[in-house]
Design a protein around this motif. Structure first.
Motif, mmCIF file in Angstrom:
data_model
loop_
_atom_site.group_PDB
_atom_site.id
_atom_site.type_symbol
_atom_site.label_atom_id
_atom_site.label_comp_id
_atom_site.label_asym_id
_atom_site.label_seq_id
_atom_site.Cartn_x
_atom_site.Cartn_y
_atom_site.Cartn_z
ATOM 1 N N ILE A 191 8.054 -19.595 -10.541
ATOM 2 C CA ILE A 191 7.728 -19.256 -11.935
ATOM 3 C C ILE A 191 6.578 -18.263 -11.974
ATOM 4 C CG2 ILE A 191 7.065 -20.178 -14.186
ATOM 5 C CD1 ILE A 191 8.197 -22.879 -13.259
ATOM 6 N N GLN A 192 5.577 -18.497 -11.147
ATOM 7 C CA GLN A 192 4.429 -17.608 -11.094
ATOM 8 C C GLN A 192 4.844 -16.196 -10.694
ATOM 9 O OE1 GLN A 192 1.256 -18.945 -8.537
ATOM 10 N NE2 GLN A 192 0.258 -16.956 -8.491
ATOM 11 N N CYS A 193 5.671 -16.090 -9.676
ATOM 12 C CA CYS A 193 6.125 -14.775 -9.206
ATOM 13 C C CYS A 193 6.981 -14.074 -10.253
ATOM 14 C CB CYS A 193 6.915 -14.922 -7.910
ATOM 15 S SG CYS A 193 5.923 -15.426 -6.489
ATOM 16 N N TYR A 194 7.816 -14.843 -10.938
ATOM 17 C CA TYR A 194 8.685 -14.266 -11.954
ATOM 18 C C TYR A 194 7.865 -13.746 -13.132
ATOM 19 C CZ TYR A 194 12.860 -13.714 -14.858
ATOM 20 O OH TYR A 194 13.871 -13.202 -15.639
ATOM 21 N N LEU A 195 6.864 -14.510 -13.548
ATOM 22 C CA LEU A 195 5.997 -14.078 -14.638
ATOM 23 C C LEU A 195 5.209 -12.840 -14.239
ATOM 24 C CD1 LEU A 195 4.807 -14.520 -17.443
ATOM 25 C CD2 LEU A 195 3.183 -16.132 -16.442
ATOM 26 N N TYR A 196 4.698 -12.824 -13.020
ATOM 27 C CA TYR A 196 3.962 -11.657 -12.528
ATOM 28 C C TYR A 196 4.875 -10.433 -12.491
ATOM 29 C CZ TYR A 196 0.734 -8.887 -9.683
ATOM 30 O OH TYR A 196 -0.116 -7.898 -9.235
ATOM 31 N N HIS A 197 6.102 -10.643 -12.048
ATOM 32 C CA HIS A 197 7.073 -9.548 -11.957
ATOM 33 C C HIS A 197 7.301 -8.901 -13.325
ATOM 34 C CE1 HIS A 197 10.813 -7.386 -11.243
ATOM 35 N NE2 HIS A 197 11.384 -8.104 -12.193
ATOM 36 N N ILE A 198 7.420 -9.716 -14.354
ATOM 37 C CA ILE A 198 7.647 -9.191 -15.701
ATOM 38 C C ILE A 198 6.435 -8.406 -16.191
ATOM 39 C CG2 ILE A 198 8.082 -9.805 -18.111
ATOM 40 C CD1 ILE A 198 9.559 -12.295 -17.073
ATOM 41 N N LEU A 199 5.244 -8.985 -16.007
ATOM 42 C CA LEU A 199 4.025 -8.362 -16.514
ATOM 43 C C LEU A 199 3.588 -7.149 -15.699
ATOM 44 C CD1 LEU A 199 2.025 -11.615 -17.287
ATOM 45 C CD2 LEU A 199 3.130 -10.117 -18.949
ATOM 46 N N ALA A 200 3.951 -7.143 -14.416
ATOM 47 C CA ALA A 200 3.500 -6.064 -13.523
ATOM 48 C C ALA A 200 4.025 -4.698 -13.940
ATOM 49 C CB ALA A 200 3.928 -6.372 -12.093
ATOM 50 N N LYS A 201 5.155 -4.676 -14.601
ATOM 51 C CA LYS A 201 5.740 -3.401 -15.021
ATOM 52 C C LYS A 201 4.796 -2.627 -15.926
ATOM 53 C CE LYS A 201 10.354 -5.466 -14.841
ATOM 54 N NZ LYS A 201 11.532 -5.906 -15.636
ATOM 55 N N LYS A 202 3.966 -3.357 -16.656
ATOM 56 C CA LYS A 202 3.036 -2.721 -17.591
ATOM 57 C C LYS A 202 1.601 -2.738 -17.105
ATOM 58 C CE LYS A 202 1.615 -2.904 -22.463
ATOM 59 N NZ LYS A 202 1.861 -3.554 -23.778
ATOM 60 N N TYR A 203 1.209 -3.797 -16.387
ATOM 61 C CA TYR A 203 -0.211 -3.989 -16.082
ATOM 62 C C TYR A 203 -0.584 -3.724 -14.630
ATOM 63 C CZ TYR A 203 -0.420 -5.996 -20.728
ATOM 64 O OH TYR A 203 -0.351 -6.173 -22.090
ATOM 65 N N CYS A 204 0.361 -3.300 -13.811
ATOM 66 C CA CYS A 204 0.035 -2.982 -12.415
ATOM 67 C C CYS A 204 0.046 -1.475 -12.190
ATOM 68 C CB CYS A 204 0.989 -3.696 -11.463
ATOM 69 S SG CYS A 204 0.584 -5.438 -11.246
ATOM 70 N N LYS A 205 -0.879 -0.825 -12.860
ATOM 71 C CA LYS A 205 -1.119 0.595 -12.670
ATOM 72 C C LYS A 205 -2.584 0.760 -12.284
ATOM 73 C CE LYS A 205 2.381 1.873 -16.080
ATOM 74 N NZ LYS A 205 2.671 2.556 -17.374
ATOM 75 N N ALA A 206 -2.816 1.220 -11.085
ATOM 76 C CA ALA A 206 -4.176 1.276 -10.548
ATOM 77 C C ALA A 206 -5.056 2.237 -11.346
ATOM 78 C CB ALA A 206 -4.145 1.691 -9.084
ATOM 79 N N LYS A 207 -6.221 1.716 -11.743
ATOM 80 C CA LYS A 207 -7.198 2.515 -12.462
ATOM 81 C C LYS A 207 -8.590 2.256 -11.888
ATOM 82 C CE LYS A 207 -4.565 2.528 -16.781
ATOM 83 N NZ LYS A 207 -4.592 2.213 -18.232
ATOM 84 N N LYS A 208 -9.512 3.128 -12.210
ATOM 85 C CA LYS A 208 -10.865 3.035 -11.669
ATOM 86 C C LYS A 208 -11.551 1.757 -12.125
ATOM 87 C CE LYS A 208 -15.242 5.551 -11.423
ATOM 88 N NZ LYS A 208 -15.998 6.750 -11.868
ATOM 89 N N ALA A 209 -12.221 1.104 -11.186
ATOM 90 C CA ALA A 209 -12.947 -0.135 -11.481
ATOM 91 C C ALA A 209 -14.444 0.072 -11.264
ATOM 92 C CB ALA A 209 -12.445 -1.264 -10.592
ATOM 93 N N GLY A 210 -15.222 -0.803 -11.843
ATOM 94 C CA GLY A 210 -16.666 -0.721 -11.700
ATOM 95 C C GLY A 210 -17.144 -1.234 -10.348
ATOM 96 N N ILE A 211 -18.336 -0.783 -9.934
ATOM 97 C CA ILE A 211 -18.907 -1.165 -8.645
ATOM 98 C C ILE A 211 -20.363 -1.570 -8.844
ATOM 99 C CG2 ILE A 211 -19.453 -0.438 -6.293
ATOM 100 C CD1 ILE A 211 -17.301 1.707 -6.562
ATOM 101 N N THR A 212 -20.751 -2.619 -8.171
ATOM 102 C CA THR A 212 -22.160 -3.005 -8.156
ATOM 103 C C THR A 212 -22.478 -3.505 -6.752
ATOM 104 O OG1 THR A 212 -23.861 -4.380 -9.186
ATOM 105 C CG2 THR A 212 -21.706 -5.382 -8.878
ATOM 106 N N GLY A 213 -23.750 -3.550 -6.381
ATOM 107 C CA GLY A 213 -24.054 -4.073 -5.055
ATOM 108 C C GLY A 213 -25.400 -3.652 -4.525
#
Length: 218
Positions: free
Chosen positions: A37-59
């Motif tokens: 179920i987890q993989c299937y839900l991820y598969h559906i959502l990934a089509k829209k939300y798995c596009k790599a974008k710049k993330a913040g950095i701290t350290g």
């Protein structure tokens, strides 16, 4: 994260859960375990939300001109998805891990630190931390078949333990700005009233219950 960001993702999860409902109620054995179920839900959502974008950095390590180096390769920036799986809330809080999370990229905290493995690899991503976003937790009951606790040692008949695990999983969602809990029940053991009492006045968590002949949201 703005209210609009919340609602867009929450609505997409709602549509994905509806798709899961159709699949499950037509064929209850399409999902053999919770991971399916987890993989299937991820598969559906990934089509829209798995596009790599710049993330913040701290350290602790100073990154000159917003660049860092690892394994002789220079990275001008760190990119990642806004959707991830098996991520805990906060720093190293593995007891708060949920199945899926959505978090705005400007809220990610990748911590870059000096390593202890020689001069060739001076920097590395030590950890990432998520403090904001939407958490999604999935529960699948395919073991407990009755509300009677026939045996405390027999997990297939321990209804009390199942109820305790539901409270624990829903509780993990309270750490996030908003939580979505999907419970798929092979044996139709619960009523809507039970989850209404369990949720009470918690407005930031939505609970979906799915069985072979029931589907509701509280």
């Amino acid at each position: 994260m703005t209210k609009t960001d919340y609602q867009l993702f929450i609505n997409d999860v709602k549509l994905a859960i509806e798709q899961i409902r159709k699949e499950f109620q037509e064929n209850p054995f399409i999902f053999l375990n919770e991971s399916d179920i987890q993989c299937y839900l991820y598969h559906i959502l990934a089509k829209k939300y798995c596009k790599a974008k710049k993330a913040g950095i701290t350290g602790e390590y100073t990154i000159k001109q917003n660049k860092w180096k690892m394994n002789k390769k220079v990275y001008p920036q760190i990119k990642t998805f806004s959707l991830h799986s098996e991520i805990p809330h906060g720093e190293r809080a593995f007891n708060k891990r949920v199945d899926l999370i959505y978090s705005p990229l400007n809220k990610y905290k990748f911590k870059i630190v000096k390593t202890k493995f020689g001069s060739k690899n001076k920097t590395a991503i030590n950890r990432w931390q998520f403090d904001d976003g939407v958490g999604v937790e999935i529960k699948y009951n395919f073991k407990v078949q009755s509300q009677k606790n026939i045996s405390k040692k027999e997990e297939y008949n321990n209804f009390k333990e199942l109820k305790n695990s539901l409270k624990w999983d829903i509780g993990k969602l309270h750490y996030w700005d908003y939580g979505i809990f999907l419970f798929v029940d092979m044996y139709n053991l619960f009523t809507q009233k039970y989850f209404e009492n369990l949720k009470r006045n918690d407005k930031n968590v939505s609970i979906y219950y799915l069985s072979e002949n029931q589907f509701f949201k509280v």
